[in-house]
Design an enzyme around this catalytic site. Structure first.
Site, PDB file in Angstrom:
ATOM      1  CB  SER A  23      -0.947  -0.031   1.210  1.00  0.00           C
ATOM      2  OG  SER A  23      -1.807   1.086   1.190  1.00  0.00           O
ATOM      3  CB  SER A  24       1.016   4.293  -0.558  1.00  0.00           C
ATOM      4  OG  SER A  24       1.529   5.610  -0.455  1.00  0.00           O
ATOM      5  CE1 TYR A  44       0.897   4.306  -5.851  1.00  0.00           C
ATOM      6  CE2 TYR A  44       1.195   5.759  -3.965  1.00  0.00           C
ATOM      7  CZ  TYR A  44       1.525   4.602  -4.658  1.00  0.00           C
ATOM      8  OH  TYR A  44       2.487   3.762  -4.155  1.00  0.00           O
ATOM      9  CE  LYS A  74      -0.117   1.202  -4.190  1.00  0.00           C
ATOM     10  NZ  LYS A  74       0.361  -0.183  -4.419  1.00  0.00           N
TER      11      LYS A  74
END
Length: 284
Positions: free
Chosen positions: A154-155, A168, A172
């Site tokens: 993920s982020s 983005y 995620k």
């Protein structure tokens, strides 16, 4: 000193694995005894993926298979699993996938006022739909004793609220939601966790324009482990840290957290998001 071969004989599939963080993840498992499927996207990456597979086999005495697959397309995830099965099935036809790292992703840095629908769809297809289809294709070959491990990359942007990250961070965040769903659905087969990196030393930040660099500074300055260390960090990292307020995480540091989630001793952990951001914002 060589690492212990913790994953001896296991099969790990790592997507986006021909370069950068994915390649480091793949080597993390290969160096610890796992056979590895190196999934990559384009013809340009074929020589690099093949060289990586050869180096793993020579250095670590494992088997490694490069598989070209554009995971944003509908049939590619099944192609990955079929290729792995054809290569790694034993003499009796038995085949098992022990570890999957869903790493392949695209960064779409557009502000909401500039959002392009085609780019949004492409980001969703690779970052969100592809992991789901890969797990679906792998399902018949996952262990049935809870020993399997799935890690979705993920982020930190899902909680940091970083500018220009609608696509983005949104995809995620969806991947984190699916992580929790799969942790329940696959509980008798494998654990499912996500790892959420903050800024990583991928080279991306060196080419950032001034505006995004300035936007990152407040976040990095507050990150406990981002303080650069003269004499420890290399000159390029020191220069970058001065520019964006702190050093990014080294790829090996983040790969190590992915590896922790895949250890046999991590079998009582599932449905979690593990922070890999140096303590950034203390949000994980």
């Amino acid at each position: 000193m060589a690492p212990f071969r913790t994953f001896e004989g296991k099969l790990a599939i790592v997507t986006g694995a021909s370069r950068s963080f994915g390649a480091v993840c793949a080597e993390h498992f290969a160096s610890r005894g796992a056979n590895v499927v190196i999934v990559y996207m384009t013809d340009d990456s074929t020589p690099r993926a093949q060289a990586l597979a050869k180096s793993f086999e020579e250095k670590y005495s494992v088997r490694a298979l490069p598989v070209k697959a554009d995971l944003s397309t509908r049939d590619a995830p099944q192609h990955v699993i079929d290729s792995a099965k054809a290569h790694f099935s034993d003499a009796s036809g038995q085949f098992q996938i022990d570890i999957i790292v869903n790493n392949a992703a695209v960064v779409n840095a557009q502000g909401i006022d500039q959002l392009d629908l085609d780019m949004f769809d492409a980001t969703f297809n690779l970052n969100c739909k592809a992991p789901a289809l890969l797990i679906k294709a792998a399902f018949p070959y996952l262990p049935t004793d809870r020993s399997g491990r799935i890690v979705n990359i993920s982020s930190a942007t899902t909680t940091w609220g970083v500018w220009w990250q609608t696509s983005y961070a949104g995809t995620k965040g969806a991947l984190e939601a699916m992580t929790r769903v799969w942790a329940r659905e696959l509980a008798e087969r494998c654990t499912v966790n996500a790892v959420a990196p903050g800024p990583m030393d991928t080279g991306l930040y060196s080419g950032l324009p001034e505006e995004p660099r300035e936007a990152l500074r407040p976040l990095n300055i507050l990150t406990p482990l981002a303080k650069a260390r003269p004499g420890v960090d290399n000159p390029e990292v020191l220069e970058l840290a001065q520019s964006i307020g702190g050093r990014p995480g080294y790829l090996e540091e983040v790969a190590g957290i992915v590896g922790i989630a895949c250890l046999p001793e991590s079998g009582w952990m599932t449905g979690n998001v593990l922070g890999a951001s140096g303590g950034g914002a203390f949000v994980r």
